[in-house]
Enzyme design. Structure first.
Site, PDB file in Angstrom:
ATOM      1  N   LYS A  49       0.540   0.046  15.059  1.00 40.44           N
ATOM      2  CA  LYS A  49       1.924  -0.056  15.550  1.00 40.44           C
ATOM      3  C   LYS A  49       2.179  -1.263  16.444  1.00 40.44           C
ATOM      4  O   LYS A  49       3.323  -1.499  16.843  1.00 40.44           O
ATOM      5  CB  LYS A  49       2.298   1.225  16.298  1.00 40.44           C
ATOM      6  CG  LYS A  49       2.374   2.440  15.404  1.00 40.44           C
ATOM      7  CD  LYS A  49       3.464   2.301  14.376  1.00 40.44           C
ATOM      8  CE  LYS A  49       3.455   3.425  13.380  1.00 40.44           C
ATOM      9  NZ  LYS A  49       3.852   2.967  12.033  1.00 40.44           N
TER      10      LYS A  49
ATOM     11  N   TYR B 135      -9.620   5.441   6.982  1.00 40.07           N
ATOM     12  CA  TYR B 135      -9.752   5.823   8.395  1.00 40.07           C
ATOM     13  C   TYR B 135     -10.805   6.929   8.441  1.00 40.07           C
ATOM     14  O   TYR B 135     -10.601   7.980   7.845  1.00 40.07           O
ATOM     15  CB  TYR B 135      -8.437   6.360   8.942  1.00 40.07           C
ATOM     16  CG  TYR B 135      -7.372   5.328   9.207  1.00 40.07           C
ATOM     17  CD1 TYR B 135      -6.448   4.982   8.211  1.00 40.07           C
ATOM     18  CD2 TYR B 135      -7.264   4.716  10.443  1.00 40.07           C
ATOM     19  CE1 TYR B 135      -5.450   4.052   8.451  1.00 40.07           C
ATOM     20  CE2 TYR B 135      -6.272   3.775  10.699  1.00 40.07           C
ATOM     21  CZ  TYR B 135      -5.371   3.447   9.699  1.00 40.07           C
ATOM     22  OH  TYR B 135      -4.382   2.517   9.945  1.00 40.07           O
TER      23      TYR B 135
ATOM     24  N   TYR C 181       3.673   6.661  10.018  1.00 37.99           N
ATOM     25  CA  TYR C 181       2.847   5.504   9.634  1.00 37.99           C
ATOM     26  C   TYR C 181       3.704   4.410   8.985  1.00 37.99           C
ATOM     27  O   TYR C 181       3.561   3.237   9.299  1.00 37.99           O
ATOM     28  CB  TYR C 181       1.725   5.930   8.683  1.00 37.99           C
ATOM     29  CG  TYR C 181       0.610   4.911   8.570  1.00 37.99           C
ATOM     30  CD1 TYR C 181      -0.558   5.018   9.326  1.00 37.99           C
ATOM     31  CD2 TYR C 181       0.730   3.810   7.727  1.00 37.99           C
ATOM     32  CE1 TYR C 181      -1.567   4.072   9.246  1.00 37.99           C
ATOM     33  CE2 TYR C 181      -0.271   2.856   7.634  1.00 37.99           C
ATOM     34  CZ  TYR C 181      -1.423   2.988   8.394  1.00 37.99           C
ATOM     35  OH  TYR C 181      -2.424   2.039   8.308  1.00 37.99           O
TER      36      TYR C 181
ATOM     37  N   HIS D 277       0.843  -1.205   0.000  1.00 43.56           N
ATOM     38  CA  HIS D 277       0.000   0.000   0.000  1.00 43.56           C
ATOM     39  C   HIS D 277       0.873   1.248   0.000  1.00 43.56           C
ATOM     40  O   HIS D 277       1.660   1.468   0.923  1.00 43.56           O
ATOM     41  CB  HIS D 277      -0.929  -0.002   1.226  1.00 43.56           C
ATOM     42  CG  HIS D 277      -2.159  -0.817   1.021  1.00 43.56           C
ATOM     43  ND1 HIS D 277      -3.340  -0.602   1.712  1.00 43.56           N
ATOM     44  CD2 HIS D 277      -2.405  -1.874   0.203  1.00 43.56           C
ATOM     45  CE1 HIS D 277      -4.254  -1.474   1.326  1.00 43.56           C
ATOM     46  NE2 HIS D 277      -3.712  -2.251   0.402  1.00 43.56           N
TER      47      HIS D 277
ATOM     48  N   PRO E 248      -4.871   0.471  18.518  1.00 39.68           N
ATOM     49  CA  PRO E 248      -4.592  -0.023  17.152  1.00 39.68           C
ATOM     50  C   PRO E 248      -4.687   1.024  16.047  1.00 39.68           C
ATOM     51  O   PRO E 248      -4.365   0.728  14.901  1.00 39.68           O
ATOM     52  CB  PRO E 248      -5.674  -1.092  16.974  1.00 39.68           C
ATOM     53  CG  PRO E 248      -6.779  -0.671  17.892  1.00 39.68           C
ATOM     54  CD  PRO E 248      -6.100  -0.038  19.071  1.00 39.68           C
TER      55      PRO E 248
HETATM   56  C1  PHB Z   1      -6.285  -4.200  10.487  1.00 38.43           C
HETATM   57  O1  PHB Z   1      -6.157  -4.476   9.275  1.00 38.43           O
HETATM   58  O2  PHB Z   1      -6.759  -5.012  11.293  1.00 38.43           O
HETATM   59  C2  PHB Z   1      -5.858  -2.846  10.958  1.00 38.43           C
HETATM   60  C3  PHB Z   1      -5.294  -1.975  10.059  1.00 38.43           C
HETATM   61  C4  PHB Z   1      -4.907  -0.713  10.482  1.00 38.43           C
HETATM   62  C5  PHB Z   1      -5.087  -0.340  11.796  1.00 38.43           C
HETATM   63  C6  PHB Z   1      -5.625  -1.232  12.699  1.00 38.43           C
HETATM   64  C7  PHB Z   1      -6.022  -2.495  12.270  1.00 38.43           C
HETATM   65  O3  PHB Z   1      -4.723   0.888  12.181  1.00 38.43           O
END
Ligand code: PHB
Ligand code: APR
Length: 389
Positions: A296, A200, A384, A72, A292
């Site tokens: 990280k 997000y 990130y 990505h 989450p």
């Molecule tokens: C996930 O794919 O489970 C995931 C991805 C990004 C995040 C948290 C969880 O910030």
């Protein structure tokens, strides 16, 4: 029994360390309280930084990850009915990879088994002895039979609820914690992801995240009150709530279906200092937890493993203890930066029960600044994709 390094915990941290040490001819034994199937049944996140990718490749466990993982180059932020993109590669030259932690752990188990790695499952009552001497040992039972392993070092990779952190006396340990007033309700569904990249979303009804595992396995999350129970949420209620929180065009193309996993996870930031005590070293969730939101969790465990692996290699192959003596300080420097980023992302994207109108305006201004400022987007992208080791 005797070995060089006893590793308590057969999660991704412990297995990755064991596999890397093997590559340098350093022996280790992994003690895992559960069964392999139980460890693999846990659904966790799936964003890998470059540092973690390099470690997996160095450990000889990168093939399936490189073949099946999604690279990505960026991610989408949605708020106030608009969506903008953070281009990681344009801002930092580095992408991330989407590859589930369960798959990482499965690949590590396979590699350990192929290499004849020693993993003891179903261990009970692990106790770490004499960590403050140069001859520590670990005792445990399996099916009621007592066992003892003498070693040079102990790596505590046993997660937040393990014994390793608690082996460090309270008088020596400092703990820092922040509990967030909400959780994440997450689902897994055998449906195509709603977008090629993660979304997000900060919405008036709360946070939402659209993620994925593969072309027909999607992972979605919505922020929920900590008092909620999974049974309160039917699939229909989940999909309906998700659609209300993500951009309209995404909601229109969202493919829903029966969920194959549904769980609620609390959000917390936690760090313990120091991360070593004598010849005991803490790695991963045993020492720190991140919410989450910044993806990280596994990546901070990976940097711990990187520092400890190199310190042990230096000790055994070069006779220097510089790395050993500096492990905690080095690991914590990077951990606190990842904690800050995860806390910042959480504050940026969630709605807080006690949020005042002024707080909300501040949050909206933060998002507008991120949308409009190259510098702000570069700072986010740098964090990130992963800060240097
Ligand atoms: C996930 O794919 O489970 C995931 C991805 C990004 C995040 C948290 C969880 O910030
Ligand atoms: N004895 C032996 N094993 C133990 C003990 C014990 N007393 N206590 C816990 N364990 C085992 C657990 O069963 C688990 O398999 O230690 C392992 C710890 O694994 P994780 O919790 O996955 O921690 P870690 O390997 O550090 O991985 C960190 O996991 O939670 C995610 O977001 C986090 O992605 C991060 C990753």
């Amino acid at each position: 029994m005797r070995t060089q390094v006893v590793i308590v915990g057969g999660g991704p941290s412990g297995l990755l360390l064991s596999q890397l040490l093997l590559k340098s001819g350093i022996e280790s034994i992994v003690l895992e309280r559960k069964t392999k199937d139980y460890v693999l049944s846990r659904i966790r996140a799936g964003i890998l930084e470059q540092g973690m990718l390099n470690l997996m490749r160095e450990a000889g466990v990168g093939d399936r990850m490189d073949a099946e993982g999604f690279v990505h180059d960026g991610t989408l932020i949605a708020a106030n009915n608009e969506t903008f993109r953070i281009d990681f590669v344009q801002r930092t030259g580095t992408p991330v990879m989407v590859y589930g932690q369960t798959e990482v752990t499965r690949d590590l188990y396979e590699a350990r088994e192929k290499a004849g790695g020693k993993i003891v499952f179903n261990t009970d009552g692990v106790v770490i002895h004499d960590a403050k001497t140069d001859a520590p040992y670990v005792t445990y039972t399996v099916d009621g039979t007592e066992h003892r392993i003498d070693c040079d070092f102990v790596a505590g990779c046993d997660g937040f609820h393990g014994v390793s952190r608690k082996t460090i006396p309270d008088s020596v340990r400092s703990e820092y914690e922040k509990i967030y007033p909400f959780g994440w309700l997450g689902v897994l569904s055998e449906t195509p992801p709603v977008d090629d990249e993660l979304i997000y979303a900060n919405s008036p009804r709360g946070f939402a995240l659209c993620s994925m595992r593969n072309a027909n396995l999607s992972r979605y999350y919505v922020q929920c009150p900590l008092t909620d129970h999974v049974d309160d949420w039917t699939d229909a209620a989940f999909w309906d709530e998700l659609k209300r929180r993500i951009p309209e065009e995404a909601a229109d193309k969202l493919i829903t279906g029966p969920t194959i996993e549904k769980s609620i996870a609390p959000l917390r930031s936690f760090v313990t200092e120091p991360m070593q005590w004598g010849r005991l070293f803490l790695c991963g969730d045993a020492a720190h937890i991140v919410p989450p939101t910044g993806a990280k969790g596994l990546n901070t465990a990976a940097s711990d493993i990187h520092y400890l692996y190199h310190a042990l290699k230096e000790h055994y192959l070069e006779g220097s203890d510089e790395g050993i003596d500096g492990y905690s300080q080095k690991a914590l420097l990077r951990i606190w930066k990842a904690e800050r980023f995860s806390w910042w992302m959480t504050n940026l994207l969630h709605r807080f029960p006690d949020q005042s109108d002024f707080d909300l305006k501040m949050q909206q201004a933060q998002i507008a600044f991120l949308r409009d400022s190259d510098a702000a987007q570069t700072v986010m992208a740098e964090n990130y994709v992963g800060l240097p080791y």
